[in-house]
Design a protein around this motif. Structure first.
Motif, short mmCIF file in Angstrom:
data_model
loop_
_atom_site.label_atom_id
_atom_site.label_comp_id
_atom_site.label_asym_id
_atom_site.label_seq_id
_atom_site.Cartn_x
_atom_site.Cartn_y
_atom_site.Cartn_z
N CYS A 1 41.98 48.41 38.57
CA CYS A 1 40.54 48.31 38.38
C CYS A 1 40.28 47.66 37.02
O CYS A 1 40.73 48.17 35.99
N ALA A 2 39.57 46.53 37.04
CA ALA A 2 39.21 45.82 35.81
C ALA A 2 37.72 46.02 35.54
O ALA A 2 36.88 45.76 36.42
N SER A 3 37.38 46.49 34.35
CA SER A 3 35.99 46.73 33.97
C SER A 3 35.65 45.86 32.77
O SER A 3 36.38 45.86 31.77
N PHE A 4 34.54 45.14 32.88
CA PHE A 4 34.11 44.25 31.79
C PHE A 4 32.63 43.94 31.94
O PHE A 4 32.07 44.02 33.04
N VAL A 5 32.00 43.57 30.80
CA VAL A 5 30.62 43.09 30.81
C VAL A 5 30.66 41.59 31.05
O VAL A 5 31.36 40.86 30.34
N VAL A 6 29.95 41.16 32.08
CA VAL A 6 30.00 39.75 32.43
C VAL A 6 29.49 38.92 31.24
O VAL A 6 28.43 39.22 30.67
N ASN B 1 34.66 46.99 45.20
CA ASN B 1 35.85 47.69 45.66
C ASN B 1 36.34 47.06 46.97
O ASN B 1 36.17 47.61 48.05
N LEU B 2 36.94 45.90 46.83
CA LEU B 2 37.61 45.21 47.94
C LEU B 2 38.89 44.62 47.36
O LEU B 2 38.95 43.43 47.03
N PRO B 3 39.93 45.43 47.20
CA PRO B 3 41.09 45.00 46.41
C PRO B 3 41.74 43.71 46.90
O PRO B 3 42.30 42.97 46.10
N TYR C 1 38.15 45.56 41.75
CA TYR C 1 39.46 46.09 42.13
C TYR C 1 40.31 44.97 42.71
O TYR C 1 39.80 44.01 43.30
N GLY C 2 41.63 45.15 42.55
CA GLY C 2 42.55 44.15 43.09
C GLY C 2 43.97 44.67 43.15
O GLY C 2 44.31 45.71 42.55
N PHE C 3 44.82 43.94 43.89
CA PHE C 3 46.24 44.24 44.01
C PHE C 3 47.05 43.26 43.17
O PHE C 3 46.62 42.12 42.96
N SER C 4 48.22 43.70 42.75
CA SER C 4 49.12 42.82 42.03
C SER C 4 50.56 43.26 42.26
O SER C 4 50.87 44.46 42.15
N LYS C 5 51.43 42.29 42.56
CA LYS C 5 52.85 42.53 42.72
C LYS C 5 53.66 41.97 41.56
O LYS C 5 54.89 41.93 41.62
#
Length: 582
Positions: free
Chosen positions: A567-572, A491-493, A524-528
């Motif tokens: 928030c993107a969730s996935f199995v590496v 959690n460091l967007p 987590y991340g930001f997007s414009k």
């Protein structure tokens, strides 16, 4: 010394519509020329008139002193001339329901009011002549025969008679009122805890910043004009009474001009009683600074057309504002209004001076009102946190997202929180999952994280680290004593996606078989971008140098116009963690 700024735009003064005996000024907002604007129904700071004989204030100019932080609360006092029906207290609730459509019905103002004179004091009642003196004498004689004494006798019953009275009372009704029991079980009314005397004025009520005063009563001739010439003359005292505040449309109406529904009530009560207890009175309703809500204060304070900053984030006892540039010259006044309207919960009001531009994610805050302490305690989802906003990062708006993330965990999970801060996710997860590894680069955040672990008695289920995110990921997964990690939270967007390359070749050389459990990552991340999900997905695939894997996207919130937090969730993928590092 802080100077008091004037608060309102220029206004035009008009004489009051009635009460000519006590002339006052009505403050009305002026529109191009001298024609006043018409305001909607209900109370408003642009309606009524000010009770102060002083010069009415104007809004602060652009050259006003920016350090001025004192509001003139008296400038927000407004007086409204209304009418009311004085009715017996026993039927006031029934009449309120019956005449609901003709009553004042203003927010935070009760339709039933009390004023001095609607209740008679017990001291005065004792000296008034009784309506039937012979009946009273008979009652006194009966009391002396049954109980051995009557009301008004100086001496109390002796022990034998008092015991006999208690026995007879208990046998007849099943309970008895013991002498002085109430005095022993609770303190006297009107007494303060510090021993001082509390002055109580009967009949005077000022609750919620509103006060009702009777200015003028109707004459008996008005009732005779309505009920007929044979109506009995009006007398002032007819037992306990209350005021039913009428709609503002009837402020200058006489009894004969009132709606038929009100007249019918007068006539029905007059037919059932020999003497009418109804009276039309002129009242003065005063709304003080405490009555007006925050948005009403700020709307009157700020220039016309400026956005009202009524929303703010609450962190414990601190209100966190995010003011626009146009609000800066009014920031102290805005903060004072926010503080006044949210006491005692809010004790400090701060504003973010600049955006987050450091590795510790701390914000530069400016204290605008209240005390200067930024150390506070808050509760989220039943867990207590100690926070210092000057040294650590906290965002209360993410409480719902944190709860959503926790719902994805199970009791058998082992969670790795790479950027934990003071522990809003780590500590909450520790109450549910098997074990938690928490890390943060900020030493102050780590200190508060350890304190919060002890505060919530979860120090045995959390291991705390203070190191860089990449080093932490490599250390935790390479540790021989580490339990298999199933969930990773990043959690460091602003920069979390850049740390995903730490998972490339992470399991290579650790002797872990291909069948071991691969961790699920929540980054987590930001997007414009116009399509924020596609943009963030592309950045993740570039960081992992992998294309063929599924990613679940979730929009957390819109942090700014056109800027989404995701928030993107996935199995590496196994091809990522087992690859050779270059």
């Amino acid at each position: 010394m802080a100077t008091k700024l004037s608060l309102f735009r220029p206004i035009t003064l008009y004489p009051p519509p009635h009460f000519a005996a006590k002339p006052r000024l009505i403050a009305t907002l002026s529109c191009s020329g001298n024609s006043p604007l018409s305001f909607s129904y209900g109370p408003s700071l642009h309606k009524g008139y000010s009770p102060l004989p002083l010069e009415l204030p104007t809004r602060p100019s652009s050259s006003a002193d920016e350090n001025a932080d004192s509001l003139d609360e008296a400038a927000f006092t407004r007086v409204f001339d209304i009418s009311a029906l004085r009715v017996p207290s026993a039927i006031c609730s029934t009449l309120e329901n019956r005449l609901r459509g003709h009553l004042l019905n203003w927010p935070r103002v009760r339709n039933i009011a009390r004023v001095p004179g609607d209740e008679i004091d017990d001291e005065i009642r004792a000296i008034l002549p009784q309506s039937d003196e012979a009946e009273d004498k008979a009652l006194v004689a009966l009391n002396r025969r049954v109980h051995g004494r009557a009301e008004g006798d100086g001496e109390q019953l002796n022990a034998v008679l008092y015991r006999d009275k208690l026995a007879r009372t208990f046998n007849s009704i099943g309970y008895a009122r013991f002498r002085n029991l109430a005095k022993m079980s609770r303190p006297k009314k009107g007494k303060l805890r510090d021993g001082g005397e509390k002055r109580v004025v009967k009949g005077v009520r000022r609750s919620g910043g509103a006060l009702v005063e009777v200015v003028e009563s109707s004459d008996g001739d008005d009732l005779r004009g309505l009920l007929g010439e044979d109506a009995p003359p009006w007398q002032k005292w007819r037992g306990p009474t209350r005021l039913l505040l009428l709609d503002e449309r009837y402020s200058d109406k006489s009894i004969v001009e009132l709606p038929q529904a009100i007249k019918v009530v007068f006539e029905e009560y007059d037919r059932q009683h020999a003497r009418s207890a109804f009276e039309l009175v002129k009242c003065r309703l005063t709304l003080f600074y405490d009555y007006w809500q925050l948005n009403e204060i700020l709307e009157a304070l700020l220039p016309k057309g400026m956005i009202v900053p009524s929303a703010f984030e609450t962190v414990g006892h601190i209100a966190h504002l995010n003011l626009r540039d146009e609000h800066h010259q009014y920031k102290n006044l805005i903060a004072k209004a926010v503080l006044d309207k949210n006491k005692p919960k809010i004790q400090t009001v701060v504003n973010k001076v600049d955006s987050i531009q450091n590795d510790y994610r701390t914000m530069q805050l400016e204290v605008l009102a209240g005390n200067n302490s930024l150390v506070t305690t808050l509760v989220e989802n039943g867990i207590r946190f100690h926070v210092d906003l000057a040294a650590v990062y906290w965002n209360s708006r993410l409480a719902t997202e944190r709860q959503r993330l926790l719902s994805c965990f199970t009791k058998s999970d082992v969670v790795c929180d790479v950027f934990s801060g003071v522990g809003p996710i780590s500590i909450s997860a520790a109450k549910k999952v098997k074990y938690v590894y928490a890390n943060d680069l900020n030493p102050c955040a780590v200190d508060y994280l350890e304190k919060n672990c002890v505060l919530n008695k979860l120090e045995r289920k959390i291991q705390v680290f203070n190191m860089d995110g990449r080093r932490f990921i490599e250390t935790v997964f390479a540790c021989q004593k580490a339990q298999p990690i199933t969930q990773v939270v990043m959690n460091l967007p602003q920069d979390a996606a850049e740390f995903l390359d730490s998972f490339k070749g992470l399991f290579h050389g650790l002797g872990l078989g291909k069948g071991c459990t691969l961790p699920r990552i929540h980054v987590y991340g930001f997007s414009k971008a116009q399509d924020p999900e596609f943009d963030f997905h592309e950045r993740i695939r570039i960081a992992l140098s992998e294309v063929a894997f599924d990613v679940q996207m979730h929009r957390v919130r819109l942090v700014a116009p056109g800027k989404w937090m995701l928030c993107a969730s996935f199995v590496v993928p196994g091809s990522v963690v087992y690859c050779r590092r270059g």
